[in-house]
Design a protein around this motif. Structure first.
Motif, PDB file in Angstrom:
ATOM      1  N   ASN A 154     -18.333   4.530  10.136  1.00  0.00           N
ATOM      2  CA  ASN A 154     -18.837   3.401  10.921  1.00  0.00           C
ATOM      3  C   ASN A 154     -17.748   2.717  11.735  1.00  0.00           C
ATOM      4  OD1 ASN A 154     -21.577   3.706  10.048  1.00  0.00           O
ATOM      5  ND2 ASN A 154     -20.938   2.860   8.085  1.00  0.00           N
ATOM      6  N   GLY A 155     -16.827   3.519  12.259  1.00  0.00           N
ATOM      7  CA  GLY A 155     -15.805   3.020  13.167  1.00  0.00           C
ATOM      8  C   GLY A 155     -14.574   2.413  12.531  1.00  0.00           C
ATOM      9  N   VAL A 156     -14.528   2.367  11.196  1.00  0.00           N
ATOM     10  CA  VAL A 156     -13.369   1.768  10.518  1.00  0.00           C
ATOM     11  C   VAL A 156     -12.845   2.700   9.419  1.00  0.00           C
ATOM     12  CG1 VAL A 156     -14.096  -0.619  10.971  1.00  0.00           C
ATOM     13  CG2 VAL A 156     -14.779   0.487   8.850  1.00  0.00           C
ATOM     14  N   VAL A 157     -11.590   2.534   9.091  1.00  0.00           N
ATOM     15  CA  VAL A 157     -10.993   3.309   8.003  1.00  0.00           C
ATOM     16  C   VAL A 157     -11.463   2.718   6.678  1.00  0.00           C
ATOM     17  CG1 VAL A 157      -8.825   3.915   6.854  1.00  0.00           C
ATOM     18  CG2 VAL A 157      -8.981   4.021   9.342  1.00  0.00           C
ATOM     19  N   VAL A 158     -12.098   3.546   5.857  1.00  0.00           N
ATOM     20  CA  VAL A 158     -12.594   3.084   4.558  1.00  0.00           C
ATOM     21  C   VAL A 158     -11.608   3.381   3.440  1.00  0.00           C
ATOM     22  CG1 VAL A 158     -15.028   3.117   5.195  1.00  0.00           C
ATOM     23  CG2 VAL A 158     -13.981   5.182   4.230  1.00  0.00           C
ATOM     24  N   ILE A 159     -10.737   4.368   3.660  1.00  0.00           N
ATOM     25  CA  ILE A 159      -9.676   4.655   2.700  1.00  0.00           C
ATOM     26  C   ILE A 159      -8.592   5.447   3.422  1.00  0.00           C
ATOM     27  CG2 ILE A 159     -10.692   6.804   1.834  1.00  0.00           C
ATOM     28  CD1 ILE A 159      -9.547   5.955  -0.975  1.00  0.00           C
ATOM     29  N   HIS A 160      -7.382   5.224   2.998  1.00  0.00           N
ATOM     30  CA  HIS A 160      -6.261   6.001   3.519  1.00  0.00           C
ATOM     31  C   HIS A 160      -5.188   6.027   2.450  1.00  0.00           C
ATOM     32  CE1 HIS A 160      -3.501   2.571   4.212  1.00  0.00           C
ATOM     33  NE2 HIS A 160      -4.624   1.911   4.413  1.00  0.00           N
ATOM     34  N   ASP A 161      -4.386   7.067   2.493  1.00  0.00           N
ATOM     35  CA  ASP A 161      -3.245   7.144   1.590  1.00  0.00           C
ATOM     36  C   ASP A 161      -2.259   8.141   2.161  1.00  0.00           C
ATOM     37  OD1 ASP A 161      -1.739   6.321  -0.653  1.00  0.00           O
ATOM     38  OD2 ASP A 161      -3.580   6.269  -1.840  1.00  0.00           O
ATOM     39  N   SER A 162      -1.105   8.214   1.509  1.00  0.00           N
ATOM     40  CA  SER A 162      -0.071   9.105   2.017  1.00  0.00           C
ATOM     41  C   SER A 162       0.620   9.818   0.866  1.00  0.00           C
ATOM     42  CB  SER A 162       0.957   8.314   2.830  1.00  0.00           C
ATOM     43  OG  SER A 162       1.653   7.416   1.988  1.00  0.00           O
ATOM     44  N   HIS A 163       1.403  10.801   1.243  1.00  0.00           N
ATOM     45  CA  HIS A 163       2.190  11.600   0.317  1.00  0.00           C
ATOM     46  C   HIS A 163       1.314  12.159  -0.804  1.00  0.00           C
ATOM     47  CE1 HIS A 163       5.104   9.239   2.596  1.00  0.00           C
ATOM     48  NE2 HIS A 163       5.938  10.244   2.394  1.00  0.00           N
ATOM     49  N   GLY A 164       1.803  12.193  -2.021  1.00  0.00           N
ATOM     50  CA  GLY A 164       1.072  12.796  -3.133  1.00  0.00           C
ATOM     51  C   GLY A 164      -0.233  12.105  -3.467  1.00  0.00           C
ATOM     52  N   ALA A 165      -0.366  10.827  -3.099  1.00  0.00           N
ATOM     53  CA  ALA A 165      -1.595  10.090  -3.400  1.00  0.00           C
ATOM     54  C   ALA A 165      -2.788  10.622  -2.614  1.00  0.00           C
ATOM     55  CB  ALA A 165      -1.394   8.604  -3.128  1.00  0.00           C
ATOM     56  N   ILE A 166      -2.538  11.419  -1.586  1.00  0.00           N
ATOM     57  CA  ILE A 166      -3.639  12.039  -0.835  1.00  0.00           C
ATOM     58  C   ILE A 166      -4.512  12.859  -1.776  1.00  0.00           C
ATOM     59  CG2 ILE A 166      -4.162  13.832   0.879  1.00  0.00           C
ATOM     60  CD1 ILE A 166      -1.797  12.718   2.528  1.00  0.00           C
ATOM     61  N   SER A 167      -3.908  13.514  -2.745  1.00  0.00           N
ATOM     62  CA  SER A 167      -4.685  14.357  -3.667  1.00  0.00           C
ATOM     63  C   SER A 167      -5.596  13.535  -4.566  1.00  0.00           C
ATOM     64  CB  SER A 167      -3.765  15.247  -4.498  1.00  0.00           C
ATOM     65  OG  SER A 167      -2.941  14.460  -5.316  1.00  0.00           O
ATOM     66  N   ASP A 168      -5.381  12.222  -4.646  1.00  0.00           N
ATOM     67  CA  ASP A 168      -6.258  11.359  -5.442  1.00  0.00           C
ATOM     68  C   ASP A 168      -7.538  10.990  -4.709  1.00  0.00           C
ATOM     69  OD1 ASP A 168      -4.380  11.351  -7.489  1.00  0.00           O
ATOM     70  OD2 ASP A 168      -3.415   9.509  -6.788  1.00  0.00           O
ATOM     71  N   ILE A 169      -7.562  11.185  -3.392  1.00  0.00           N
ATOM     72  CA  ILE A 169      -8.755  10.876  -2.610  1.00  0.00           C
ATOM     73  C   ILE A 169      -9.770  12.011  -2.797  1.00  0.00           C
ATOM     74  CG2 ILE A 169      -9.708  10.531  -0.304  1.00  0.00           C
ATOM     75  CD1 ILE A 169      -7.033   9.280   0.515  1.00  0.00           C
ATOM     76  N   LYS A 170     -10.922  11.664  -3.273  1.00  0.00           N
ATOM     77  CA  LYS A 170     -11.998  12.640  -3.473  1.00  0.00           C
ATOM     78  C   LYS A 170     -12.955  12.541  -2.279  1.00  0.00           C
ATOM     79  CE  LYS A 170     -10.224  13.574  -7.431  1.00  0.00           C
ATOM     80  NZ  LYS A 170      -8.961  14.247  -7.252  1.00  0.00           N
ATOM     81  N   LEU A 171     -12.839  13.495  -1.369  1.00  0.00           N
ATOM     82  CA  LEU A 171     -13.643  13.464  -0.149  1.00  0.00           C
ATOM     83  C   LEU A 171     -15.123  13.341  -0.429  1.00  0.00           C
ATOM     84  CD1 LEU A 171     -11.867  16.218   2.010  1.00  0.00           C
ATOM     85  CD2 LEU A 171     -11.528  13.743   2.094  1.00  0.00           C
ATOM     86  N   GLU A 172     -15.587  13.974  -1.499  1.00  0.00           N
ATOM     87  CA  GLU A 172     -17.005  13.996  -1.844  1.00  0.00           C
ATOM     88  C   GLU A 172     -17.564  12.590  -2.014  1.00  0.00           C
ATOM     89  OE1 GLU A 172     -14.574  15.530  -3.676  1.00  0.00           O
ATOM     90  OE2 GLU A 172     -14.832  17.555  -2.930  1.00  0.00           O
TER      91      GLU A 172
END
Length: 130
Positions: free
Chosen positions: A109-127
């Motif tokens: 909806n036009g805004v970032v709902v979550i972001h992260d960097s480095h190893g923490a990217i693997s904690d984001i569950k796209l599903e």
């Protein structure tokens, strides 16, 4: 390939392709308006990657190996930071997220709902964001 090559990936590999992920190259500032508009229908993902950084390559490889979405659930944009610094700066400005590398942003909806960097990217569950 040596032990470090297998951990961090080969630099000669084509970073954004042959991964089973339907990457869309993000190489123009003009694409950001399209991303924001498309995010109203389905989530948009931006993966910012430094092709000269071993850590970024390792995180990209981890992301590729854990990717499990079905086609059409999200649009995934691949941003090569070294080739498109202006686009990276525009992403930071447009979405209000300080630049880091590697970095993953999910836009809905036009805004970032979550972001992260480095190893923490693997904690984001796209599903969770479909």
């Amino acid at each position: 390939m040596g032990i470090f090559g297998s951990l961090f990936g080969s630099k000669s590999e084509d970073e954004g392709s042959s991964s089973g992920i339907p990457w869309i190259p993000l190489n123009s500032v003009d694409q950001l308006n399209s991303i924001k508009e498309a995010s109203k229908a389905r989530p948009q993902v931006i993966f910012k990657h430094s092709t000269s950084c071993g850590i970024s390559r390792m995180v990209l490889n981890m992301f590729k190996s854990s990717y499990g979405l079905e086609d059409g659930q999200m649009d995934l944009y691949f941003l090569d930071l070294l080739a498109n610094r202006d686009v990276s700066n525009a992403v930071a400005s447009e979405f209000g997220v300080m630049h880091q590398s590697p970095q993953l942003l999910i836009v809905k909806n036009g805004v970032v709902v979550i972001h992260d960097s480095h190893g923490a990217i693997s904690d984001i569950k796209l599903e969770q964001y479909v």
